[in-house]
Design an enzyme around this catalytic site. Structure first.
Site, PDB file in Angstrom:
ATOM      1  N   HIS A 167     106.838 -17.919  21.534  1.00  0.00           N
ATOM      2  CA  HIS A 167     108.018 -18.613  21.645  1.00  0.00           C
ATOM      3  C   HIS A 167     109.139 -17.930  21.181  1.00  0.00           C
ATOM      4  CE1 HIS A 167     106.099 -20.134  17.994  1.00  0.00           C
ATOM      5  NE2 HIS A 167     107.085 -20.241  17.587  1.00  0.00           N
ATOM      6  N   CYS A 184     107.994 -23.447   9.910  1.00  0.00           N
ATOM      7  CA  CYS A 184     107.851 -21.975  10.527  1.00  0.00           C
ATOM      8  C   CYS A 184     109.306 -21.287  10.670  1.00  0.00           C
ATOM      9  CB  CYS A 184     106.684 -22.097  11.771  1.00  0.00           C
ATOM     10  SG  CYS A 184     107.805 -22.513  13.293  1.00  0.00           S
TER      11      CYS A 184
END
Length: 702
Positions: free
Chosen positions: A67, A193
């Site tokens: 992603h 993250c």
């Protein structure tokens, strides 16, 4: 949202998309471009690859979620592939057969990021994964994915909304099976993250499922791209333990001060949530468990003891601590060094001999008289260099004052480096012993090497002291009084009785060696420094070369001035070369890179090497060697021309502190041209990938 996040054109079932994750990513990126959801295939692949380089996106259970946020993506998009054969995406339990590639617009709002987060959260739910593996047609796969995205009120929530990951997995009144009396009732967690799209929310839901199975009340704050609603202060106060599952710093870490803490990377919470929670429960029951520092930093996570996971290698902890020390030292070096350079500009280089006498002998009240007419006769007789003064009057006085301020700032350099290395290893209790060790290193002449040694020793000493089993009545005094006291005493005794003289001798020998270098040896040193400055473009190797150069500025040694010039000039080459390359060969670069190239000119001229990072992240194998070639040439020429820099920073804006200027500019120009030519040739000769044709819908298996 008007346009659905996925369509059948971006689905591939039981497809062979290649044997590597790079091939799979390229193939799925092609589906988004063909569907009109992205407009630049290469740029999208670069952004996805850059995210992969930060951390692998393969997850436990045969799932991968590459992603990114990208300028190439026009609408929030998802491409799904069920691979046959599976491909390795870096998961510990084997290759992935389910790949969900998420693309988000770089400048988009937060609503679509919440939608993507909802999808990521469902990937930890067994029924959803099973449905994806059993989907017979692309239409069925799309229906399964859209099914979990529809009930937004239940799943696409923030950290304070009633989602399993954000609120309690069970409340005290309705907990399914009461835990043991000595077990904690409440745990709070923070997940984050680097991208903040997928792993952040998957970790939150994995922890929530594990907490529900144990009957533990869990509240999670997801610090993702979709925003974060901070946990209520009352919830934090009532918590018995804290879990930090992050790959980046925890925002406002000090809110959790005093709580037992367990820290891991975000993938650990996804792959082994049971273990993470078990450790949190054990920490809550252990009065000697590690706790969040009462003075923890707000965003960076602070320290090795305060931010390193239990599974982090000691070398990584030490590297981060040294980089922490360097990062805190650089402002002192930059400010102090530039003030020294300004002193030279106003008063001439001879001010180095008389700055102390001039700056302390006069004040503003003397401006109309003595200072205005200040000349070399006012300098005390016998002062070294008095006969060589080239400036006088107010200009000489102001130069001496600027030089004195710069000397004061530079005087902190060694102590700050040592103090914050210790801080990086042991948090706030390590600062005092580290600063004391650094100050003694400066006093005893141990310099930069002494600062490294004392900072590391102080950090590990205090870190060890935090493991001592002390009575509860004494525990409150440990970080505030006893650790700084004992640490400073031990480090001070070590420096005076054991380490000070050897380290000072080593520093003196290194300075003598540098001063005695001539001919090919000094040119080789310039090549090595140039290579280091361009190897990781602002990373640990770059910072090591820069710290080596700036530490020498405090020594009265012409060789250190040449080292400083070589380091600064070589560090300017990468952004200048990449900016030039985007001009001379625009077709080799995406529109985003061309925009970055324009900014790179200013960054390079200012000696900000990091301006080349976007180019290196997208194509490291071609960019980094090319930049290293240019940096090596610049470093060698600086040494060959005997260029000296009295300023530690500033690039082209401190030419007044460079001597000779022509050699400095010529070295930078030569390195920039060579690096530019190398990267253009490397990119021009690359083999263009074969486009992946869109696959037809898969037939239903009989």
């Amino acid at each position: 949202m008007n346009q659905p996040i996925i369509e059948t054109a971006t689905v591939r079932l039981d497809a062979d998309l290649g044997g590597t994750k790079q091939e799979v990513i390229r193939a799925l990126a092609s589906t988004l471009v063909d569907a009109g959801r992205a407009d630049d295939h290469d740029a999208l692949v670069r952004d996805l690859t850059a995210r992969e380089e930060k951390a692998a996106t393969g997850m436990k259970g045969g799932i991968a979620i590459p992603h990114c946020k990208s300028e190439a993506v026009s609408v929030p998009s998802l491409a799904f592939a069920r691979l046959d054969p599976p491909v390795d995406f870096g998961a510990k339990d084997g290759p992935a057969d389910l790949v969900l590639m998420i693309g988000a617009p770089a400048g988009g709002g937060k609503e679509h990021l919440k939608l993507l987060a909802t999808l990521a959260r469902n990937l930890v739910r067994a029924e959803f994964v099973t449905s994806l593996r059993s989907a017979a047609t692309p239409d069925e796969a799309v229906a399964v994915i859209e099914g979990v995205l529809t009930p937004k009120k239940e799943t696409a929530s923030s950290s304070s909304s009633p989602s399993p990951a954000a609120t309690s997995a069970s409340t005290p009144s309705s907990r399914p099976g009461s835990p043991p009396a000595d077990a904690p009732a409440r745990v709070v967690a923070v997940t984050a993250c680097p991208t903040g799209i997928a792993h952040t929310y998957m970790a939150a839901d994995s922890l929530a499922q594990a907490a529900e199975a144990r009957g533990v009340e869990l509240h999670v704050e997801t610090q993702g791209s979709a925003g974060a609603t901070p946990l209520d202060a009352a919830v934090i106060e009532a918590a018995d333990a804290v879990v930090f599952a992050t790959d980046v710093g925890v925002r406002d870490r000090g809110r959790f001060a005093g709580k037992p803490v367990v820290e891991y990377g975000v993938k650990k919470a996804i792959d082994a949530p049971d273990k993470v929670l078990d450790e949190a429960l054990a920490a809550a029951r252990d009065p000697r468990a590690r706790r969040v520092s009462a003075e923890a930093g707000s965003a960076d996570g602070g320290s090795g003891s305060g931010s390193s996971g239990a599974d982090e290698h000691w070398a990584r902890v030490l590297q981060r601590a040294v980089m922490t020390g360097v990062s805190y030292m650089i402002p002192f070096v930059a400010a102090g060094g530039l003030l020294l350079a300004l002193g030279f500009l106003f008063a001439g280089y001879d001010v180095a001999f008389v700055w102390k006498e001039l700056s302390t002998s006069f004040t503003l009240t003397d401006l109309p008289g003595e200072v205005w007419h200040l000349n070399d006769q006012i300098v005390p007789a016998g002062t070294a260099g008095a006969e060589a003064l080239t400036n006088s009057g107010l200009r000489l006085y102001l130069g001496a004052v600027l030089f004195a301020i710069g000397q004061a700032a530079m005087g902190f350099m060694i102590a700050v480096l040592s103090g914050y290395i210790a801080y990086g290893l042991a948090d706030r209790p390590g600062i005092a012993p580290g600063f004391v060790g650094g100050a003694l290193a400066a006093t005893l002449g141990a310099g930069f090497i002494g600062a490294l040694v004392t900072g590391i020793l102080a950090g590990y000493l205090v870190r060890w002291m935090t493991t001592w089993k002390t009575p509860r009545w004494l525990a409150g005094l440990m970080p505030v009084v006893l650790m700084p006291l004992i640490g400073s005493l031990v480090i001070g005794l070590l420096m005076f009785l054991l380490l000070g003289r050897p380290l000072a001798s080593l520093t003196s020998a290194m300075e003598s060696w540098l001063g005695g270098m001539t001919g090919s040896s000094v040119i080789l040193l310039g090549v090595i420094l140039g290579l280091m400055m361009c190897f990781d473009l602002g990373g640990p190797v770059n910072k090591a070369a820069y710290t080596f150069a700036t530490a020498g500025l405090v020594a009265d040694n012409p060789a250190t001035l040449r080292i400083m010039a070589a380091v600064m000039a070589a560090g300017m080459v990468p952004p200048l070369a990449m900016g030039l390359a985007t001009v001379v060969r625009k077709r080799l670069f995406s529109p985003v890179e061309q925009e970055n190239g324009r900014a790179a000119f200013l960054l390079g001229a200012s000696f900000i090497t990091e301006g080349a990072i976007p180019f290196a992240a997208a194509d490291p194998l071609r960019v980094i060697p090319s930049m290293m070639a240019g940096g090596a040439v610049t470093g060698a020429l600086i040494m060959a021309f005997s260029v000296e820099s009295y300023a530690p920073h500033g690039g082209l804006f401190v030419l007044f502190a460079i001597n000779p200027v022509w050699g400095y500019l010529l070295a930078i120009l030569a390195g920039t041209l060579i690096a530019c030519a190398a990267v253009v040739v490397a990119k021009s000769t690359r083999r263009e990938p074969t486009p992946v044709p869109a696959a037809a819908p898969q037939p239903v298996a009989a």
